[in-house]
Design a protein around this motif. Structure first.
Motif, PDB file in Angstrom:
ATOM      1  N   PHE A   1       0.831  -1.198   0.000  1.00 34.86           N
ATOM      2  CA  PHE A   1       0.000   0.000   0.000  1.00 34.86           C
ATOM      3  C   PHE A   1       0.870   1.255   0.000  1.00 34.86           C
ATOM      4  N   VAL A   2       1.904   1.252   0.847  1.00 34.47           N
ATOM      5  CA  VAL A   2       2.774   2.437   0.936  1.00 34.47           C
ATOM      6  C   VAL A   2       3.564   2.635  -0.352  1.00 34.47           C
TER       7      VAL A   2
ATOM      8  N   PHE B   1       9.026   6.143   7.468  1.00 32.30           N
ATOM      9  CA  PHE B   1       9.157   5.001   8.362  1.00 32.30           C
ATOM     10  C   PHE B   1       8.536   3.740   7.735  1.00 32.30           C
ATOM     11  N   THR B   2       7.316   3.877   7.224  1.00 30.85           N
ATOM     12  CA  THR B   2       6.659   2.710   6.622  1.00 30.85           C
ATOM     13  C   THR B   2       7.448   2.212   5.408  1.00 30.85           C
ATOM     14  N   ASP B   3       7.993   3.135   4.641  1.00 34.24           N
ATOM     15  CA  ASP B   3       8.806   2.753   3.490  1.00 34.24           C
ATOM     16  C   ASP B   3      10.011   1.937   3.931  1.00 34.24           C
ATOM     17  N   ALA B   4      10.661   2.355   5.046  1.00 38.50           N
ATOM     18  CA  ALA B   4      11.836   1.622   5.532  1.00 38.50           C
ATOM     19  C   ALA B   4      11.446   0.217   5.995  1.00 38.50           C
ATOM     20  N   VAL B   5      10.298   0.112   6.688  1.00 40.30           N
ATOM     21  CA  VAL B   5       9.828  -1.219   7.101  1.00 40.30           C
ATOM     22  C   VAL B   5       9.512  -2.062   5.865  1.00 40.30           C
ATOM     23  N   GLY B   6       8.863  -1.428   4.885  1.00 44.83           N
ATOM     24  CA  GLY B   6       8.558  -2.127   3.631  1.00 44.83           C
ATOM     25  C   GLY B   6       9.820  -2.647   2.956  1.00 44.83           C
ATOM     26  N   LEU B   7      10.860  -1.806   2.924  1.00 40.65           N
ATOM     27  CA  LEU B   7      12.143  -2.222   2.338  1.00 40.65           C
ATOM     28  C   LEU B   7      12.628  -3.511   2.984  1.00 40.65           C
ATOM     29  N   GLY B   8      12.586  -3.534   4.324  1.00 45.42           N
ATOM     30  CA  GLY B   8      13.053  -4.718   5.042  1.00 45.42           C
ATOM     31  C   GLY B   8      12.242  -5.946   4.684  1.00 45.42           C
ATOM     32  N   LEU B   9      10.906  -5.785   4.674  1.00 47.77           N
ATOM     33  CA  LEU B   9      10.042  -6.927   4.371  1.00 47.77           C
ATOM     34  C   LEU B   9      10.275  -7.435   2.945  1.00 47.77           C
ATOM     35  N   PHE B  10      10.380  -6.503   2.005  1.00 42.67           N
ATOM     36  CA  PHE B  10      10.582  -6.895   0.602  1.00 42.67           C
ATOM     37  C   PHE B  10      11.931  -7.586   0.439  1.00 42.67           C
TER      38      PHE B  10
END
Lengths: 200, 200, 200
Positions: C13-14, C92-101
């Motif tokens: 989503f982000v 912040f959400t983008d950084a978490v997304g980076l980690g998950l991806f």
């Protein structure tokens, strides 16, 4: 590792060097340079393998390939050498690399079921589309498509002669050498005599 | 070869013509024009087949496809004809081509396992992403993504109606004709009434 | 649906939101924004799956994925909200997304036969190449390749630690959390201390 492998890895080293120099010209950082070097050397073969569904893709799990892409980037970022002095050497090695990549592309795509016109097409794609993707990443109109020195055309002529000569000659090393010599000669003539394709 | 095949090959000829004219506008040489013509006509279908893993890729080993891409380039480079005079004809043939490519994309991706929303997506990709890649190669922001005449939207509406009508009508030729007519009408209305999608 | 799935869908989503905002900045219409949102969130994973021949491609026939891409576009085009206010949250959400991806990319490519260096490579590609393709579509030199905040490098470090820690720790959730925290911390340090990679 055969002599041919060594020569191909030399080609990859030179293509990566071109990519890294290109990255420096566009003020990229080291990560960008590695991406550009990788794309320049392996982009054409990747498109060929994806289109032909030739799996695994040619560089997969090849740690030497990774090293050959990263080393030129490190060299260039440490040694602020003026590579213009090596221009003639790079021009020559690049032309030999073109020949090797063309032949490798023709053989691999033929092995995965391409007929002669399409294996020739795939040979040219293997040799030239890495630089094309690199140009797209740098936000330039690809040099390959603009009017200039014969580049893809040299590959196409060399590749066509390679395919024809394989019909008559048993020894494919002979055909390979013919192809490379032809491409080097066409590249030299095109550079110094300003031979170009007509504009469309 | 069926009537449908002949019509599809006409669509490819027109898409290649567009690519070659685009190449001329960007001062490319004949090789660049061939690449651009190929990408404009076969780029969308290639993305679809690669994403869906539909093999062999639709143009592989099709020498007629190669001829249909090269011929318009040769015609354009020999006959310095002013194609603006044919603008209406090209607009119309392009719209018919859009419809055919959309339907071909929907059918092929459904056959390889896409559900209805995704086969519609693949139909639009088939019809429009060739031009998008060509725009990237020419270093332009793709026309497709910018605000302007309804293009992808026309394909999406036509394709959605095609998918719906196939649920109720046995004869898929009927659905095909409905889809093409709809796309042609939306294209004409969009052009002359300046109907556009809103900006995001 | 597991907690992890929910978090991943938040990441998508982000990423789509970023793509849609990017489309607005480039004056694209709603169709263009959907393409850009889709490419930003699913482009990296698509390249990974095509290169690894991991089929079906990760988003195929996933109607929720389609909804998660289209919703942010609709929100942005309806609510002319000033997203600058959410900058910190998006960062912040983008950084978490980076980690998950990154972790998702590493696991999936390892499962399809990549060795450790190449699964790390594929993790970085999964996390970052969506934005790179979006930049190409917008006709910019990809931010990713230019000198700036650590972005791909953060993924590479986080991914390397994830791979190493999996050797010693049974529970991969623990490794995942370590990886995400590391990436978030590197991103924050890089942003506020202006840490960058050297130019090549």
């Amino acid at each position: 590792m055969s002599t041919l492998d060594i020569v191909i890895y030399c080609g990859i080293f030179v293509f990566s060097l071109t990519g890294a120099l290109n990255a420096r010209a566009h003020h990229m950082d080291i990560f960008g340079a590695i991406v550009l070097a990788f794309v320049t050397s392996y982009g054409g073969g990747s498109i060929r393998d994806i289109v032909m569904d030739a799996r695994p893709i040619n560089w997969m799990n090849d740690n030497l390939a990774l090293a050959l892409v990263i080393t030129p980037v490190i060299i260039i970022s440490l040694v602020k050498f003026n590579f213009n002095r090596l221009r003639r050497l790079i021009f020559f090695t690049d032309a030999v690399g073109l020949g090797l990549f063309t032949v490798a592309g023709i053989d691999r795509s033929a092995q995965f079921g391409a007929n002669e016109p399409y294996s020739l097409l795939m040979g040219v794609v293997t040799a030239t589309f890495g630089g094309l993707i690199a140009d797209i990443l740098c936000n330039n109109v690809p040099n390959l498509l603009r009017r200039g020195e014969l580049y893809a055309t040299a590959c196409a002529i060399g590749g066509a002669v390679y395919i024809l000569s394989k019909r008559f000659v048993e020894d494919s090393t002979f055909s390979l050498i013919i192809c490379i010599c032809l491409i080097v000669i066409i590249r030299i003539i095109s550079k110094y005599k300003k031979v170009m394709l007509p504009e469309v």
